[in-house]
Design a protein around this motif. Structure first.
Motif, PDB file in Angstrom:
ATOM      1  N   VAL A  44       9.269  -2.357   1.840  1.00 46.56           N
ATOM      2  CA  VAL A  44      10.042  -1.473   2.710  1.00 46.56           C
ATOM      3  C   VAL A  44       9.172  -0.277   3.094  1.00 46.56           C
ATOM      4  O   VAL A  44       8.658   0.433   2.229  1.00 46.56           O
ATOM      5  CB  VAL A  44      11.326  -1.000   1.997  1.00 46.56           C
ATOM      6  N   MET A  45       9.019  -0.073   4.390  1.00 46.26           N
ATOM      7  CA  MET A  45       8.175   1.010   4.887  1.00 46.26           C
ATOM      8  C   MET A  45       8.914   1.777   5.974  1.00 46.26           C
ATOM      9  O   MET A  45       9.794   1.250   6.647  1.00 46.26           O
ATOM     10  CB  MET A  45       6.871   0.445   5.475  1.00 46.26           C
ATOM     11  N   LYS A 161      -5.375   9.645  -2.218  1.00 48.15           N
ATOM     12  CA  LYS A 161      -4.138   9.195  -2.876  1.00 48.15           C
ATOM     13  C   LYS A 161      -3.424   8.204  -1.978  1.00 48.15           C
ATOM     14  O   LYS A 161      -3.373   8.380  -0.754  1.00 48.15           O
ATOM     15  CB  LYS A 161      -3.241  10.408  -3.129  1.00 48.15           C
ATOM     16  N   THR A 162      -2.835   7.167  -2.587  1.00 43.62           N
ATOM     17  CA  THR A 162      -2.020   6.242  -1.806  1.00 43.62           C
ATOM     18  C   THR A 162      -0.940   5.619  -2.673  1.00 43.62           C
ATOM     19  O   THR A 162      -1.139   5.395  -3.873  1.00 43.62           O
ATOM     20  CB  THR A 162      -2.880   5.131  -1.162  1.00 43.62           C
ATOM     21  N   HIS A 163       0.197   5.363  -2.042  1.00 45.23           N
ATOM     22  CA  HIS A 163       1.262   4.577  -2.665  1.00 45.23           C
ATOM     23  C   HIS A 163       1.386   3.210  -1.995  1.00 45.23           C
ATOM     24  O   HIS A 163       2.357   2.484  -2.250  1.00 45.23           O
ATOM     25  CB  HIS A 163       2.606   5.308  -2.575  1.00 45.23           C
ATOM     26  N   LEU A 164       0.447   2.861  -1.149  1.00 43.58           N
ATOM     27  CA  LEU A 164       0.505   1.552  -0.498  1.00 43.58           C
ATOM     28  C   LEU A 164       0.177   0.455  -1.503  1.00 43.58           C
ATOM     29  O   LEU A 164      -0.656   0.639  -2.391  1.00 43.58           O
ATOM     30  CB  LEU A 164      -0.493   1.485   0.660  1.00 43.58           C
ATOM     31  N   PRO A 165       0.807  -0.713  -1.369  1.00 44.58           N
ATOM     32  CA  PRO A 165       0.384  -1.847  -2.201  1.00 44.58           C
ATOM     33  C   PRO A 165      -1.054  -2.222  -1.872  1.00 44.58           C
ATOM     34  O   PRO A 165      -1.539  -1.975  -0.756  1.00 44.58           O
ATOM     35  CB  PRO A 165       1.363  -2.958  -1.816  1.00 44.58           C
ATOM     36  N   MET A 166      -1.729  -2.810  -2.824  1.00 40.62           N
ATOM     37  CA  MET A 166      -3.142  -3.118  -2.646  1.00 40.62           C
ATOM     38  C   MET A 166      -3.394  -4.008  -1.430  1.00 40.62           C
ATOM     39  O   MET A 166      -4.426  -3.877  -0.762  1.00 40.62           O
ATOM     40  CB  MET A 166      -3.699  -3.784  -3.903  1.00 40.62           C
ATOM     41  N   ILE A 222      12.135   2.851  -0.060  1.00 44.19           N
ATOM     42  CA  ILE A 222      10.785   2.805   0.474  1.00 44.19           C
ATOM     43  C   ILE A 222       9.771   2.318  -0.565  1.00 44.19           C
ATOM     44  O   ILE A 222       9.777   2.733  -1.716  1.00 44.19           O
ATOM     45  CB  ILE A 222      10.394   4.183   1.057  1.00 44.19           C
ATOM     46  N   GLN A 223       8.950   1.376  -0.141  1.00 45.15           N
ATOM     47  CA  GLN A 223       7.843   0.754  -0.875  1.00 45.15           C
ATOM     48  C   GLN A 223       8.277  -0.201  -1.985  1.00 45.15           C
ATOM     49  O   GLN A 223       7.443  -0.739  -2.694  1.00 45.15           O
ATOM     50  CB  GLN A 223       6.845   1.803  -1.372  1.00 45.15           C
ATOM     51  N   THR A 224       9.594  -0.419  -2.136  1.00 44.61           N
ATOM     52  CA  THR A 224      10.014  -1.532  -2.978  1.00 44.61           C
ATOM     53  C   THR A 224       9.683  -2.840  -2.239  1.00 44.61           C
ATOM     54  O   THR A 224       9.534  -2.829  -1.017  1.00 44.61           O
ATOM     55  CB  THR A 224      11.534  -1.459  -3.260  1.00 44.61           C
ATOM     56  N   PRO A 225       9.531  -3.954  -2.968  1.00 49.83           N
ATOM     57  CA  PRO A 225       9.852  -4.222  -4.362  1.00 49.83           C
ATOM     58  C   PRO A 225       8.811  -3.668  -5.344  1.00 49.83           C
ATOM     59  O   PRO A 225       7.609  -3.873  -5.165  1.00 49.83           O
ATOM     60  CB  PRO A 225       9.904  -5.755  -4.429  1.00 49.83           C
ATOM     61  N   TYR A 226       9.325  -3.008  -6.376  1.00 50.39           N
ATOM     62  CA  TYR A 226       8.451  -2.313  -7.318  1.00 50.39           C
ATOM     63  C   TYR A 226       7.508  -3.257  -8.054  1.00 50.39           C
ATOM     64  O   TYR A 226       6.301  -3.014  -8.129  1.00 50.39           O
ATOM     65  CB  TYR A 226       9.296  -1.525  -8.330  1.00 50.39           C
ATOM     66  N   PHE A 227       8.036  -4.317  -8.637  1.00 51.75           N
ATOM     67  CA  PHE A 227       7.189  -5.161  -9.479  1.00 51.75           C
ATOM     68  C   PHE A 227       6.112  -5.885  -8.670  1.00 51.75           C
ATOM     69  O   PHE A 227       5.019  -6.121  -9.185  1.00 51.75           O
ATOM     70  CB  PHE A 227       8.035  -6.152 -10.280  1.00 51.75           C
TER      71      PHE A 227
END
Length: 350
Positions: A44-45, A161-166, A222-227
């Motif tokens: 989710v973005m 810094k980033t919270h984006l998935p790899m 935002i940015q889920t799914p966490y796992f």
């Protein structure tokens, strides 16, 4: 990554279902929240991210770059400060005087502040003083502008810094630069994100924690799914340029983690340096540190008076929020998401 090798951003964008959108809109007071899902995992973005996703995916990476990555509220700021001080020979004078937002460009922060910036600029003539107006414009420059051009002009070494998935980052990132990823118990992540969504008026979450929890575990925040976010980094943990940390490890034995990070960065730490660093990073000192606690943003009416950015710094704080039904639900959700993987959080027995 030269212009002739520019890569297409490989993931499709899907609209969130109307009934899900209605539920999200019901729980967030800020009227301009506009979320989409990206890629096969459905991250989710915020919609403004899409415009710059390809630029980020093609960001030129330097061998001297250091990235601190995480799902938001995993202990990112704490890790950033630890990394920066080790890499910069314990320069406390700068660390205490220059905000961490200036020392670490936040790669995708623009997607959160894009609409807020437009609202601010519409009303900037109402700002009562020239000094405050200049400060506001500077804050918007730091938070609302895509940082790819800024990064190109920055001297090395760069700290990012980033919270984006790899998978949303440049494909050559770990082959070229160093990445430190920090993960945290999903239940504590949910609580911290709940308070974060109440803190920042770009979200202005209006519901109770149970409402937020349902959004979080059903991948509507935002940015889920966490796992999936964590597993992408976990699967890269053996790469020599990737250091995977757990928040709970920092809480349990900070000096041990400091030594791991120092070794990863090719640095040495004396006992005297260790003592001062751990004191600097202690929760009480960190919460009071104006260079990291975002208190300067209060004057711009960006954050709520009822919340703080550095909150409690606890591990297992979720126990204060979860009733028995939520605890059982969380255990099933965690087990389902860890099944078939070797990812285990250090404080969990299974």
């Amino acid at each position: 990554m030269g212009e002739n090798k520019r890569l297409r951003f490989p993931f499709d964008v899907e609209e969130i279902e109307p009934e899900e959108k209605m539920e999200i809109k019901r729980l967030f007071n800020y009227p301009k929240i506009d979320l989409v899902r990206v890629g096969p995992k459905g991250y989710v973005m915020s919609r403004p991210y899409i415009e710059h996703a390809e630029n980020i995916y093609n960001l030129p990476i330097r061998p001297t770059d250091v990235y601190v990555a995480s799902f938001q509220r995993a202990g990112t700021t704490w890790t950033q400060e630890l990394v920066w001080l080790l890499a910069n020979d314990f320069d406390y004078e700068t660390a205490l005087s220059v905000p961490i937002t200036h020392r670490y460009p936040f790669l995708e922060v623009f997607m959160l502040f894009a609409e807020w910036k437009n609202d601010c600029l519409k009303n900037i003539d109402k700002v009562e003083s020239i000094e405050k107006k200049e400060k506001l414009l500077k804050m918007l420059e730091v938070n609302a502008q895509p940082v790819t051009e800024k990064l190109a002009a920055m001297p090395s070494p760069r700290f990012i810094k980033t919270h984006l998935p790899m998978s949303f980052l440049p494909p050559n990132i770990v082959d070229t630069a160093k990445v430190i990823y920090i993960a945290r118990d999903a239940r504590d992540i949910a609580i911290s994100n709940y308070h974060h969504a109440r803190l920042f008026k770009i979200f202005d979450f209006a519901g109770e924690f149970k409402d937020f929890w349902e959004l979080f575990i059903n991948d509507r925040y935002i940015q889920t799914p966490y796992f999936e976010h964590v597993k992408e980094a976990w699967n890269m943990r053996h790469h020599p340029n990737m250091l995977f940390l757990f928040y709970e490890e920092l809480k349990k034995d900070l000096p041990a983690v400091v030594r791991r990070v120092a070794s990863f960065l090719g640095k040495e730490v004396t006992e005297k340096q260790m003592t001062r660093l751990c004191d600097h990073l202690s929760f009480d000192n960190f919460k009071k540190n104006k260079a990291v606690n975002y208190e300067d943003m209060r004057e711009f009416d960006v954050i709520s008076p009822n919340e703080t950015f550095i909150r409690k710094g606890k591990a297992n704080g979720w126990r204060d929020y979860f009733d028995e039904d939520m605890t059982r639900q969380a255990e099933r959700w965690i087990a389902d998401n860890l099944r078939g993987t070797d990812l285990r959080f250090p404080h969990m027995t299974s």
